[in-house]
Design a protein around this motif. Structure first.
Motif, PDB file in Angstrom:
ATOM      1  N   GLN A 267      55.808 -37.619 -28.806  1.00 46.05           N
ATOM      2  CA  GLN A 267      56.160 -36.238 -28.450  1.00 46.05           C
ATOM      3  C   GLN A 267      55.270 -35.728 -27.315  1.00 46.05           C
ATOM      4  O   GLN A 267      55.720 -34.987 -26.453  1.00 46.05           O
ATOM      5  N   ALA A 268      53.987 -36.139 -27.330  1.00 49.55           N
ATOM      6  CA  ALA A 268      53.069 -35.717 -26.261  1.00 49.55           C
ATOM      7  C   ALA A 268      53.522 -36.327 -24.934  1.00 49.55           C
ATOM      8  O   ALA A 268      53.610 -35.644 -23.906  1.00 49.55           O
TER       9      ALA A 268
ATOM     10  N   LEU B 218      56.295 -34.697 -23.185  1.00 48.10           N
ATOM     11  CA  LEU B 218      55.973 -33.434 -22.511  1.00 48.10           C
ATOM     12  C   LEU B 218      54.950 -33.638 -21.378  1.00 48.10           C
ATOM     13  O   LEU B 218      54.328 -32.674 -20.922  1.00 48.10           O
TER      14      LEU B 218
ATOM     15  N   GLU C 165      52.651 -26.878 -21.332  1.00 54.55           N
ATOM     16  CA  GLU C 165      53.002 -28.114 -22.047  1.00 54.55           C
ATOM     17  C   GLU C 165      52.346 -28.136 -23.439  1.00 54.55           C
ATOM     18  O   GLU C 165      52.954 -28.560 -24.410  1.00 54.55           O
TER      19      GLU C 165
ATOM     20  N   TYR D 153      54.075 -28.318 -26.974  1.00 50.47           N
ATOM     21  CA  TYR D 153      53.698 -29.354 -27.948  1.00 50.47           C
ATOM     22  C   TYR D 153      53.443 -28.701 -29.320  1.00 50.47           C
ATOM     23  O   TYR D 153      53.922 -29.195 -30.343  1.00 50.47           O
ATOM     24  N   CYS D 154      52.724 -27.574 -29.292  1.00 47.03           N
ATOM     25  CA  CYS D 154      52.451 -26.857 -30.552  1.00 47.03           C
ATOM     26  C   CYS D 154      53.759 -26.366 -31.172  1.00 47.03           C
ATOM     27  O   CYS D 154      53.934 -26.415 -32.393  1.00 47.03           O
TER      28      CYS D 154
ATOM     29  N   ARG E 226      56.621 -27.773 -30.924  1.00 48.71           N
ATOM     30  CA  ARG E 226      57.283 -28.929 -31.554  1.00 48.71           C
ATOM     31  C   ARG E 226      56.625 -29.276 -32.890  1.00 48.71           C
ATOM     32  O   ARG E 226      57.298 -29.607 -33.860  1.00 48.71           O
TER      33      ARG E 226
END
Lengths: 185, 152
Positions: A95-96, A99, A138, A142-143, A145
């Motif tokens: 996921q990181a 992004l 970003e 990420y948070c 998500r």
């Protein structure tokens, strides 16, 4: 004083015997019967109530269809909560990367049993510390998500963002999360 | 007299038989309802598992501070002229701080940021902890600041 005749005595004795028989009948037969009846009636009501609740769950649909629907929902939730460590780490990095966040290092801590009233399941809390590089937006995404569609139940514990204050996109970020992993007992 | 005793005995016997028959009938009804419940028990067990897992997930999520929302709100509230160099959010300790700098004579913007943070609902007790001038006149003087806050 008038003495009782033989006939009168006989009537009194029989009357007493009858009264005693009725009392014995009430104590030994009638009351236990009533108790059993009450127990059966209560059990019947409880069972009927459970059946009604199940009918409510099926919402008037066919029972097989309701079972299929419930199993589907359970599978979706189980896949989300019954995730293993490896899959969790992979998801965090994937996921990181998605992004454009650079994961410098990722350090899973010791998994510990989490005190939670979740009958039938053992809940483990796995802390994960990450050092990442990326932009503010970003990291925010990420948070989002992690809090939303992430395929595991995680809680963000700490977030530290450092930059030179020049609006650059490569901020140094330390993120500490706790992942909650369930195992069926 | 014998007849009276006989009728009384008969009455008790009928009463007993009627009671037993009543119990047997209800027992039979209970057995059939319980058999029906056993058929439905799969639904009940699945629902129980589903409720257990849903409640757990809801409980954990309910305790969390919405970090993404907080970051978005903060980025929208920062007035021009304020630069952050560090933002630390500790959700375990329910506190955090922001280090940064602001151009001299624009400290009012900092007060505005603190006020907006306090009214945002994400922060509580936000306050300017440190504010000190830094740099030379040629470099363009700045004030370094530290804002501390708690999470409600």
């Amino acid at each position: 004083m008038n003495r009782l005749s033989k006939e009168q005595k006989k009537i009194i004795y029989i009357g007493l015997i009858l009264a005693a028989a009725i009392l014995l009948f009430i104590a030994l037969i009638y009351l236990p019967q009533q108790r059993r009846l009450r127990e059966i009636r209560d059990e019947l009501n409880r069972t009927q109530q459970q059946i009604n609740e199940i009918h409510l769950l099926t919402a008037g649909r066919d029972l097989n269809e309701a079972i299929r629907d419930l199993n589907l929902r359970l599978k979706k939730l189980s896949d989300y909560l019954l995730i293993d460590d490896k899959k969790l780490i992979n998801s965090l990095t994937d996921q990181a990367r998605d992004l454009n966040i650079d994961v410098r290092d990722l350090d899973p801590g010791n998994k510990a049993l989490f005190n939670s009233a979740t009958p039938g399941y053992a809940v483990y809390a796995l802390p994960v510390a990450m050092n990442i590089k990326g932009g503010y937006k970003e990291v925010g995404d990420y948070c989002a998500r992690l809090e939303g569609d992430f395929p595991a139940l995680v809680r963000i514990d700490k977030l530290d963002i450092r930059g030179k204050g020049t609006g650059e996109a490569d901020l140094d970020i330390r993120l500490v999360i706790t992942a909650f992993l369930l195992k069926e007992q | 007299m014998r007849w009276i005793a006989f009728v009384a005995f008969l009455f008790l016997a009928v009463f007993f038989i009627f009671g037993q028959a009543n119990i047997a009938a209800r027992r039979k009804h209970l057995d059939s309802v319980q058999a029906e419940l056993r058929v439905f028990s799969e639904v009940q067990q699945t629902k129980y598992k589903l409720d257990t897992l849903s409640n757990f997930a809801r409980e954990i999520k309910g305790r969390n501070v919405p970090v993404a929302g907080l970051m978005k709100k903060l980025s929208m509230s920062v007035p021009a002229g304020i630069i952050f160099t560090e933002m630390n959010l500790d959700f375990d300790l329910k506190s955090g701080y922001i280090n940064g700098s602001v151009r001299v004579n624009e400290e009012k913007a900092l007060t505005k940021l603190v006020d907006e943070s306090n009214s945002s609902g994400f922060f509580a007790d936000a306050a300017i902890d440190i504010l000190e001038k830094n740099g030379t006149a040629e470099e363009g003087q700045k004030s370094n600041f530290k804002i501390v806050f708690k999470f409600p």
